[in-house]
Design a protein around this motif. Structure first.
Motif, PDB file in Angstrom:
ATOM      1  N   LYS A   1       0.832  -1.199   0.000  1.00  0.00           N
ATOM      2  CA  LYS A   1       0.000   0.000   0.000  1.00  0.00           C
ATOM      3  C   LYS A   1       0.871   1.255   0.000  1.00  0.00           C
ATOM      4  CE  LYS A   1      -3.318   2.517   2.906  1.00  0.00           C
ATOM      5  NZ  LYS A   1      -3.994   2.510   4.238  1.00  0.00           N
ATOM      6  N   ALA A   2       1.926   1.245   0.804  1.00  0.00           N
ATOM      7  CA  ALA A   2       2.810   2.405   0.875  1.00  0.00           C
ATOM      8  C   ALA A   2       3.510   2.656  -0.451  1.00  0.00           C
ATOM      9  CB  ALA A   2       3.843   2.200   1.995  1.00  0.00           C
ATOM     10  N   VAL A   3       3.950   1.583  -1.111  1.00  0.00           N
ATOM     11  CA  VAL A   3       4.609   1.737  -2.411  1.00  0.00           C
ATOM     12  C   VAL A   3       3.664   2.389  -3.414  1.00  0.00           C
ATOM     13  CG1 VAL A   3       5.611   0.499  -4.363  1.00  0.00           C
ATOM     14  CG2 VAL A   3       6.238  -0.136  -2.027  1.00  0.00           C
ATOM     15  N   ARG A   4       2.415   1.961  -3.420  1.00  0.00           N
ATOM     16  CA  ARG A   4       1.443   2.561  -4.346  1.00  0.00           C
ATOM     17  C   ARG A   4       1.188   4.025  -3.997  1.00  0.00           C
ATOM     18  NH1 ARG A   4      -0.754  -2.736  -4.197  1.00  0.00           N
ATOM     19  NH2 ARG A   4      -2.056  -2.231  -2.382  1.00  0.00           N
ATOM     20  N   GLU A   5       1.152   4.345  -2.706  1.00  0.00           N
ATOM     21  CA  GLU A   5       0.963   5.738  -2.305  1.00  0.00           C
ATOM     22  C   GLU A   5       2.143   6.608  -2.731  1.00  0.00           C
ATOM     23  OE1 GLU A   5       0.304   5.760   1.857  1.00  0.00           O
ATOM     24  OE2 GLU A   5      -1.741   4.947   1.732  1.00  0.00           O
ATOM     25  N   PHE A   6       3.334   6.062  -2.615  1.00  0.00           N
ATOM     26  CA  PHE A   6       4.532   6.827  -2.948  1.00  0.00           C
ATOM     27  C   PHE A   6       4.703   7.013  -4.452  1.00  0.00           C
ATOM     28  CE2 PHE A   6       6.883   5.198   1.098  1.00  0.00           C
ATOM     29  CZ  PHE A   6       6.114   6.047   1.888  1.00  0.00           C
ATOM     30  N   TYR A   7       4.457   5.960  -5.219  1.00  0.00           N
ATOM     31  CA  TYR A   7       4.854   5.959  -6.630  1.00  0.00           C
ATOM     32  C   TYR A   7       3.714   5.673  -7.593  1.00  0.00           C
ATOM     33  CZ  TYR A   7       9.288   5.532  -4.180  1.00  0.00           C
ATOM     34  OH  TYR A   7      10.334   5.727  -3.324  1.00  0.00           O
ATOM     35  N   GLY A   8       2.481   5.499  -7.079  1.00  0.00           N
ATOM     36  CA  GLY A   8       1.350   5.235  -7.945  1.00  0.00           C
ATOM     37  C   GLY A   8       1.268   3.776  -8.354  1.00  0.00           C
ATOM     38  N   SER A   9       0.244   3.465  -9.108  1.00  0.00           N
ATOM     39  CA  SER A   9       0.058   2.077  -9.551  1.00  0.00           C
ATOM     40  C   SER A   9       1.036   1.688 -10.654  1.00  0.00           C
ATOM     41  CB  SER A   9      -1.382   1.874 -10.045  1.00  0.00           C
ATOM     42  OG  SER A   9      -1.661   2.776 -11.112  1.00  0.00           O
ATOM     43  N   ASP A  10       1.636   2.702 -11.316  1.00  0.00           N
ATOM     44  CA  ASP A  10       2.633   2.441 -12.362  1.00  0.00           C
ATOM     45  C   ASP A  10       3.892   3.245 -12.026  1.00  0.00           C
ATOM     46  OD1 ASP A  10       4.096   1.891 -14.597  1.00  0.00           O
ATOM     47  OD2 ASP A  10       2.856   3.066 -15.972  1.00  0.00           O
ATOM     48  N   PRO A  11       4.807   2.685 -11.216  1.00  0.00           N
ATOM     49  CA  PRO A  11       5.999   3.434 -10.805  1.00  0.00           C
ATOM     50  C   PRO A  11       6.834   3.947 -11.966  1.00  0.00           C
ATOM     51  CG  PRO A  11       5.741   1.478  -9.447  1.00  0.00           C
ATOM     52  CD  PRO A  11       4.729   1.369 -10.560  1.00  0.00           C
ATOM     53  N   GLN A  12       6.745   3.266 -13.133  1.00  0.00           N
ATOM     54  CA  GLN A  12       7.526   3.711 -14.287  1.00  0.00           C
ATOM     55  C   GLN A  12       7.092   5.100 -14.753  1.00  0.00           C
ATOM     56  OE1 GLN A  12       7.744   0.821 -17.370  1.00  0.00           O
ATOM     57  NE2 GLN A  12       9.141   2.009 -18.639  1.00  0.00           N
ATOM     58  N   ALA A  13       5.864   5.465 -14.451  1.00  0.00           N
ATOM     59  CA  ALA A  13       5.369   6.785 -14.846  1.00  0.00           C
ATOM     60  C   ALA A  13       5.574   7.829 -13.752  1.00  0.00           C
ATOM     61  CB  ALA A  13       3.881   6.689 -15.195  1.00  0.00           C
ATOM     62  N   SER A  14       6.138   7.425 -12.636  1.00  0.00           N
ATOM     63  CA  SER A  14       6.303   8.334 -11.504  1.00  0.00           C
ATOM     64  C   SER A  14       7.561   9.172 -11.660  1.00  0.00           C
ATOM     65  CB  SER A  14       6.374   7.543 -10.190  1.00  0.00           C
ATOM     66  OG  SER A  14       6.722   8.394  -9.120  1.00  0.00           O
ATOM     67  N   GLY A  15       7.430  10.463 -11.431  1.00  0.00           N
ATOM     68  CA  GLY A  15       8.598  11.322 -11.424  1.00  0.00           C
ATOM     69  C   GLY A  15       9.403  11.225 -10.152  1.00  0.00           C
ATOM     70  N   ASP A  16       8.893  10.494  -9.157  1.00  0.00           N
ATOM     71  CA  ASP A  16       9.574  10.367  -7.874  1.00  0.00           C
ATOM     72  C   ASP A  16      10.397   9.094  -7.756  1.00  0.00           C
ATOM     73  OD1 ASP A  16       8.477  12.744  -6.878  1.00  0.00           O
ATOM     74  OD2 ASP A  16       6.631  11.720  -6.296  1.00  0.00           O
ATOM     75  N   TYR A  17      10.296   8.223  -8.757  1.00  0.00           N
ATOM     76  CA  TYR A  17      10.969   6.932  -8.659  1.00  0.00           C
ATOM     77  C   TYR A  17      12.198   6.920  -9.559  1.00  0.00           C
ATOM     78  CZ  TYR A  17      11.590   1.914  -8.063  1.00  0.00           C
ATOM     79  OH  TYR A  17      12.095   0.682  -7.736  1.00  0.00           O
ATOM     80  N   ALA A  18      13.359   6.618  -8.980  1.00  0.00           N
ATOM     81  CA  ALA A  18      14.593   6.556  -9.755  1.00  0.00           C
ATOM     82  C   ALA A  18      14.603   5.303 -10.637  1.00  0.00           C
ATOM     83  CB  ALA A  18      15.790   6.566  -8.808  1.00  0.00           C
ATOM     84  N   ARG A  19      15.704   5.103 -11.344  1.00  0.00           N
ATOM     85  CA  ARG A  19      15.831   3.959 -12.235  1.00  0.00           C
ATOM     86  C   ARG A  19      17.100   3.179 -11.921  1.00  0.00           C
ATOM     87  NH1 ARG A  19      11.464   5.437 -12.794  1.00  0.00           N
ATOM     88  NH2 ARG A  19      10.272   5.871 -14.697  1.00  0.00           N
ATOM     89  N   ILE A  20      17.099   1.908 -12.287  1.00  0.00           N
ATOM     90  CA  ILE A  20      18.304   1.095 -12.193  1.00  0.00           C
ATOM     91  C   ILE A  20      19.335   1.689 -13.144  1.00  0.00           C
ATOM     92  CG2 ILE A  20      19.263  -1.216 -12.456  1.00  0.00           C
ATOM     93  CD1 ILE A  20      17.281  -0.797 -10.100  1.00  0.00           C
ATOM     94  N   VAL A  21      20.589   1.735 -12.720  1.00  0.00           N
ATOM     95  CA  VAL A  21      21.575   2.584 -13.362  1.00  0.00           C
ATOM     96  C   VAL A  21      21.871   2.197 -14.812  1.00  0.00           C
ATOM     97  CG1 VAL A  21      23.537   1.249 -12.494  1.00  0.00           C
ATOM     98  CG2 VAL A  21      23.823   3.686 -13.016  1.00  0.00           C
ATOM     99  N   ASN A  22      21.856   0.893 -15.135  1.00  0.00           N
ATOM    100  CA  ASN A  22      22.178   0.498 -16.509  1.00  0.00           C
ATOM    101  C   ASN A  22      21.557  -0.865 -16.815  1.00  0.00           C
ATOM    102  OD1 ASN A  22      23.943  -1.546 -15.470  1.00  0.00           O
ATOM    103  ND2 ASN A  22      25.612  -0.061 -15.355  1.00  0.00           N
ATOM    104  N   PRO A  23      21.522  -1.247 -18.087  1.00  0.00           N
ATOM    105  CA  PRO A  23      20.891  -2.528 -18.450  1.00  0.00           C
ATOM    106  C   PRO A  23      21.520  -3.737 -17.773  1.00  0.00           C
ATOM    107  CG  PRO A  23      21.154  -1.155 -20.393  1.00  0.00           C
ATOM    108  CD  PRO A  23      21.901  -0.466 -19.282  1.00  0.00           C
ATOM    109  N   GLY A  24      22.838  -3.705 -17.544  1.00  0.00           N
ATOM    110  CA  GLY A  24      23.485  -4.843 -16.895  1.00  0.00           C
ATOM    111  C   GLY A  24      22.965  -5.078 -15.490  1.00  0.00           C
ATOM    112  N   ARG A  25      22.837  -3.999 -14.713  1.00  0.00           N
ATOM    113  CA  ARG A  25      22.302  -4.140 -13.360  1.00  0.00           C
ATOM    114  C   ARG A  25      20.827  -4.531 -13.411  1.00  0.00           C
ATOM    115  NH1 ARG A  25      24.284  -5.933  -9.951  1.00  0.00           N
ATOM    116  NH2 ARG A  25      22.915  -4.994  -8.408  1.00  0.00           N
TER     117      ARG A  25
END
Length: 309
Positions: A268-292
Motif C-alpha cells: 500500500k505504501a509503495v502505491r501511495e509513494f509511486y502510484g500504480s505504475d511506478p515507471q510513470a512516476s517522477g519520484d521513482y529513480a531507475r536502475i543505473v544500466n541494463p546490466g544491473r
C-alpha cells in the motif's frame, strides 16, 4: 587518457604536496569552502546530472547527496583547528622530565574512487576528509554515472586548487592505471570484487586503504510497533534511489502473523509513494544500466518475494 597522462597527474599532485601547498589550515579552509560554493552555485546542474544518470528526483539528490556533503564541509570547518592542533601525551616515568605531544601530519596524496549510486556524496565525502587532513587528492568518479562525472571534471578546476586536486574520468583502464601508481591512502567505495583488486594494488606499495563495501541489511518487525508507520518507513528506505543503497532493507524478519500483516501495508505504501505504475512516476529513480537491470530481473525467478511490482 593514457597511462602517461595519469602518471603526470599523480606526479603533479605529489609535487604540490611536497612543496607544502596543502598543509596550511588557510589552504584547507579555502578548498572546503570551494566545495561548498561549487555545490551551491551549481545545485541545479548537479541535480540534472544525477537525473540523467539515475532518473533521480531532485529532492532525493539534495537530501542524500548534496546536503550530506554540505554537512560534512560545515563539520570539518568547525573542527579543523582542533583536529590539527598538537595534543599533549603522557610519558612514562623513565622519560621524565621530557614532555610529549601527538602531532597529526598529512599523509600525502590520496586517491578517492567513487561508486555510481550516490555519485556526489560518495566522491566528495572522502575528499572533504582528505583535504581537511591536508592531503592532495586525485578524484575518480564512477564511469557508470557519466553525466555527474562530467560535471565534476568541468567544475572542480574552477573551485579547487588544480595544483593539488584533480579529477580523472574513465573506466577500468583508467582506474587500473591509477592503481598502478603509488598513493599514500586509497579510499574505495563499492563491492567486494573490486575491493580485492584495490587491496591487492595498494599492497604492492604498502598503501593504507579504506574499503567501504556493501553488506546485508535485514529488518526485524515485531508486534510492538505501529505496523503502518513501520511499513511506510520500510518502503521509503527500500525504494529510495530505486533501492540502490548499501543500507537499503534487504529482507524482513518477524513472526508469521506480523509479516502477514505488514506485507500488504508495504504494498500500500509503495502505491501511495509511486502510484500504480511506478515507471510513470517522477519520484521513482531507475536502475543505473541494463546490466544491473538484467541481474536484478534474473533474481525474480528464484522464488524471492518482490513487493510493490
Amino acid at each position: 587518457m593514457t597511462s602517461d597522462d595519469i602518471a603526470g597527474i599523480v606526479a603533479e599532485r605529489r609535487r604540490a604536496f611536497e612543496a607544502g601547498i596543502t598543509k596550511p589550515l588557510a589552504w584547507r579552509r579555502q578548498q572546503l569552502n570551494g566545495i561548498r560554493r561549487m555545490l551551491e552555485d551549481h545545485s541545479a546542474e548537479f541535480e540534472a546530472a544525477v537525473a540523467a544518470d539515475l532518473h533521480r528526483n531532485p529532492t532525493e539528490t539534495q537530501l542524500a547527496d548534496v546536503n550530506v556533503v554540505l554537512s560534512e564541509v560545515a563539520h570539518a570547518l568547525r573542527h579543523l583547528k582542533s583536529w590539527a592542533a598538537p595534543k599533549r601525551a603522557s610519558l612514562p616515568l623513565a622519560l621524565q622530565p621530557a614532555k610529549g605531544w601527538v602531532v597529526r601530519e598529512p599523509l600525502g596524496v590520496a586517491l578517492v574512487i567513487a561508486p555510481w549510486n550516490y555519485p556526489i556524496q560518495l566522491l566528495l565525502g572522502p575528499v572533504v576528509a582528505a583535504i581537511a587532513a591536508g592531503n592532495a587528492v586525485v578524484m575518480k568518479p564512477s564511469e557508470l554515472a557519466p553525466a555527474t562525472s562530467a560535471v565534476f571534471a568541468k567544475l572542480v578546476p574552477d573551485y579547487l586548487d588544480a595544483r593539488a586536486v584533480a579529477v580523472v574520468e574513465g573506466a577500468v583502464e583508467e582506474t587500473t592505471a591509477l592503481l598502478a601508481k603509488r598513493f599514500d591512502h586509497i579510499f574505495y567505495t563499492g563491492g567486494a570484487r573490486v575491493g580485492r583488486i584495490v587491496a591487492e594494488a595498494a599492497a604492492k606499495h604498502l598503501t593504507p586503504i579504506t574499503l567501504e563495501l556493501g553488506g546485508k541489511s535485514p529488518v526485524y518487525v515485531d508486534d510492538s510497533v505501529h505496523l503502518e508507520t513501520a511499513a511506510r518507513r520500510i518502503a521509503w528506505g527500500k525504494y529510495f534511489n530505486a533501492g540502490q543503497t548499501c543500507v537499503a532493507p534487504d529482507y524482513l524478519l518477524g513472526t508469521r502473523e506480523v509479516l502477514d500483516a505488514v506485507v500488504p501495508l508495504i504494498e500500500k505504501a509503495v502505491r501511495e509513494f509511486y502510484g500504480s505504475d511506478p515507471q510513470a512516476s517522477g519520484d521513482y529513480a531507475r536502475i543505473v544500466n541494463p546490466g544491473r537491470f538484467d541481474a536484478l530481473a534474473g533474481m525474480l525467478g528464484d522464488g524471492t518475494a518482490v513487493l510493490g511490482g
